[in-house]
Design an enzyme around this catalytic site. Structure first.
Site, PDB file in Angstrom:
ATOM      1  N   HIS A  29       2.934   0.029   4.238  1.00 43.48           N
ATOM      2  CA  HIS A  29       3.344  -0.602   4.973  1.00 43.48           C
ATOM      3  C   HIS A  29       2.414  -1.450   5.648  1.00 43.48           C
ATOM      4  O   HIS A  29       1.428  -2.111   5.156  1.00 43.48           O
ATOM      5  CB  HIS A  29       3.259   0.372   6.069  1.00 43.48           C
ATOM      6  CG  HIS A  29       2.301   1.190   6.698  1.00 43.48           C
ATOM      7  ND1 HIS A  29       1.643   1.836   5.297  1.00 43.48           N
ATOM      8  CD2 HIS A  29       1.632   1.203   7.280  1.00 43.48           C
ATOM      9  CE1 HIS A  29       0.533   2.236   6.278  1.00 43.48           C
ATOM     10  NE2 HIS A  29       0.299   1.672   7.409  1.00 43.48           N
ATOM     11  N   HIS A  85      -0.722  -1.781   3.033  1.00 39.67           N
ATOM     12  CA  HIS A  85      -1.557  -1.157   2.558  1.00 39.67           C
ATOM     13  C   HIS A  85      -0.540   0.655   2.254  1.00 39.67           C
ATOM     14  O   HIS A  85       0.022   0.930   3.537  1.00 39.67           O
ATOM     15  CB  HIS A  85      -3.038  -0.794   3.418  1.00 39.67           C
ATOM     16  CG  HIS A  85      -2.633  -0.793   4.784  1.00 39.67           C
ATOM     17  ND1 HIS A  85      -2.486  -1.540   5.620  1.00 39.67           N
ATOM     18  CD2 HIS A  85      -2.960   0.535   5.766  1.00 39.67           C
ATOM     19  CE1 HIS A  85      -2.069  -0.650   6.788  1.00 39.67           C
ATOM     20  NE2 HIS A  85      -2.360  -0.007   7.206  1.00 39.67           N
ATOM     21  N   ARG A 111      -8.654  15.717   3.852  1.00 40.05           N
ATOM     22  CA  ARG A 111      -8.900  14.532   3.979  1.00 40.05           C
ATOM     23  C   ARG A 111      -8.689  14.341   4.981  1.00 40.05           C
ATOM     24  O   ARG A 111      -7.932  14.211   5.556  1.00 40.05           O
ATOM     25  CB  ARG A 111      -8.297  13.862   2.863  1.00 40.05           C
ATOM     26  CG  ARG A 111      -8.632  12.351   3.272  1.00 40.05           C
ATOM     27  CD  ARG A 111      -7.128  11.449   3.252  1.00 40.05           C
ATOM     28  NE  ARG A 111      -7.668   9.902   3.488  1.00 40.05           N
ATOM     29  CZ  ARG A 111      -7.253   8.688   4.331  1.00 40.05           C
ATOM     30  NH1 ARG A 111      -6.329   9.576   5.286  1.00 40.05           N
ATOM     31  NH2 ARG A 111      -7.139   7.967   4.775  1.00 40.05           N
TER      32      ARG A 111
END
Length: 576
Positions: free
Chosen positions: A408, A480, A490
């Site tokens: 996006h 990206h 994460r």
């Protein structure tokens, strides 16, 4: 459900063309592509106009170096576009209905005739925007007619038809007579064809340009002398046609646009980074793009551990940080903490005050780095700050093909098929720069990657690392996504910034106020004693949470396109 796959596929495709960010429809489209009995020609846009359908097909052939097919479809598109333009212009005739005008004083006969005629002319000028706007979009494609000629010129030269290539180049020069690459091409064509061969622009294009210039001249006269307003839809309008008193504003707009497109390599020469010890690990050139950079050592290992402890403590406290399924994939759990929520949790004694303060400080440090590197002298305001953790769901990773976050852009709606990014709602169009501040790397996958506008061709990848800040402009130049987190957890601070003060993050201002109140209370002896008592009572009964997550695992990255959307778990204020 009625087993009418052809109609289902075409309906889905039509919706997806107008809503390329709709994750559920993207997943449905991929399912249809894998189903037996579904033909490729079923994926058709039911709302497509003839010229847009031909144009997109022609561009696809052009990008695939299939120039013979490209020529045929682009010629069809140009012809259909000019026909659609005439239909639109015809609709501009007739009585002009304006309810607001009725409330004003009725003008005299001559004034009424002039006002009506100017409105018709302005309506005709705007028709080029109508035909250049893809169905389902609200933004027009710039230079729609000239771009046809530019593509055709090159395509004809590739198939060996220099005569038509020269004709298209001559037609393009009617719009941009000083375009150096096209002028060089014209010299080459004249040499190849011979000086005695006459090369002229297409009659239809000559008529289009001459008529448009005559209309613009009349409209600008009305703007200068009759108090009219006009938004010129064309980029190619000659400077000499614009009245002198309007040229200054025109030049300012052009200069502003030029300034916005400056590359990071130019901007970074303006000054050093505001903090010592920070390294620019990768710049735009090394990342094969523009307005991109990677900074290391923004945080220390100790600071990363403190912020990870903040996520752990907030998770145990619940209250807005409970893990839930990711809105982008069913294979991950998602946790998000805003700066205001962190301060409120500190007020309740659920997290350490110093950890909440560190979140504010780390994000502000990132803002100063990005501002000094990309936009020195031009203030960046926070748009949104989000401490985010994504955790792989055990037992659901085998055969996984989707992404942690689909490709996006941050301030426009990415349209990979049309090779466009539409800067319109629901995109956050006011965002100017984005950043990701990583806190850990003890997980598998989860790396950031950049792509071309097609959302498939990867141009750069950035592996996570404690204290690493990835920064980039938020527009169409930087599509990206995030590779799937296939093992572990994460965590990173997601950051968005804007030049627009009216879109500054209000929650952050409130969090800073609460933090200042806390500092004032700490300066008071009674406040010190009371805060100390609260902290001791909590820390004596609750063990400190560990600062690290899962053990390191081998890196394995796998792109994919299957996504799952869970709209019911989203809140309006969440910006992922």
């Amino acid at each position: 459900q009625l087993k009418k796959l052809d109609q289902a596929v075409s309906a889905a495709h039509t919706f997806f063309v107008a809503n390329p960010q709709h994750l559920q429809m993207r997943e449905d489209i991929e399912k249809y592509r894998r189903m037996s009995g579904v033909k490729s020609d079923s994926f058709r846009d039911l709302e497509a106009t003839p010229h847009w359908e031909a144009y997109e097909t022609g561009v696809q052939h052009y990008d695939a170096d299939e120039y013979l097919q490209a020529v045929a479809r682009l010629e069809e598109s140009l012809s259909e576009a000019l026909s659609a333009l005439e239909e639109c212009r015809a609709l501009c005739e007739g009585p002009w209905e304006d309810e607001d005008e009725e409330e004003k004083m009725q003008p005299g006969l001559y004034e009424a005739i002039a006002a009506h005629y100017i409105q018709v002319l302005k309506c005709r000028q705007q028709c080029v925007l109508e035909i250049a706007t893809k169905p389902g979009r609200i933004s027009a494609t710039e230079d729609f007619i000239p771009s046809h000629l530019d593509l055709l010129q090159f395509a004809y030269s590739q198939v060996g038809n220099q005569t038509l290539a020269a004709e298209c180049a001559a037609s393009y020069l009617l719009f941009y007579p000083t375009d150096e690459p096209t002028l060089e091409k014209m010299k080459q064509y004249r040499t190849e064809l011979g000086e005695d061969v006459a090369v002229t622009a297409r009659q239809s294009i000559q008529h289009y340009v001459q008529r448009s210039l005559m209309e613009k001249k009349l409209i600008y006269y009305a703007v200068e002398h009759l108090g009219e307003t006009f938004n010129d839809p064309d980029l190619w309008t000659p400077d000499e046609l614009i009245p002198e008193n309007l040229k200054e504003k025109y030049r300012e707009d052009q200069e502003k646009q030029k300034q916005e497109t400056l590359d990071v390599e130019e901007r970074e020469k303006r000054g050093p980074l505001p903090f010592e010890g920070i390294a620019v690990t990768m710049d735009s050139q090394q990342m094969n793009g523009t307005q991109r950079a990677v900074f290391d050592r923004v945080l220390t290992e100790s600071e990363c551990k403190d912020l990870l402890r903040l996520t752990k403590a907030a998770g145990e406290a619940g209250n807005g940080y409970r893990a839930r399924r990711s809105p982008h994939t069913p294979h991950e759990r998602f946790e998000g903490l805003t700066v205001l929520k962190a301060v409120q949790l500190a007020q309740n004694g659920d997290v350490e005050w110093r950890d909440a303060k560190l979140l504010l400080q780390a994000s502000e440090k990132s803002r100063k780095i990005i501002e000094s590197y990309f936009t020195p002298g031009k203030k960046l305001h926070f748009s949104f700050t989000h401490l985010v953790c994504r955790t792989a769901v055990d037992g659901e990773q085998e055969g996984r093909m989707d992404l942690s976050h689909p490709v996006h852009a941050d301030n426009c709606l990415l349209d990979p098929e049309g090779q466009e990014c539409w800067k319109e709602p629901p995109a956050y169009v006011y965002r100017d720069y984005s950043g990701i501040l990583y806190l850990n790397d003890d997980f598998q996958g989860g790396g950031l990657f950049f792509t071309e506008m097609d959302s498939v061709t990867v141009t750069a990848e950035v592996p996570p690392k404690c204290g690493r800040l990835v920064a980039f402009s938020s527009g169409k130049e930087n599509p990206h996504g995030v590779w799937a987190v296939s093992r572990g957890r994460r965590c990173a601070v997601a950051l968005w910034y804007t030049h627009s003060q009216e879109h500054a993050e209000q929650e952050r201002l409130k969090a800073e106020e609460l933090m200042e109140q806390r500092a004032v209370e700490q300066d008071q002896p009674d406040g010190d004693k009371r805060q100390g008592t609260d902290r001791r009572s909590r820390s004596s009964s609750e063990p400190r949470a560990p600062s690290r997550g899962t053990k390191p695992a081998d890196q394995r990255q796998k792109p994919g396109s299957d996504r799952k959307q869970h709209p019911k778990v989203l809140r309006a204020r969440d910006e992922f």
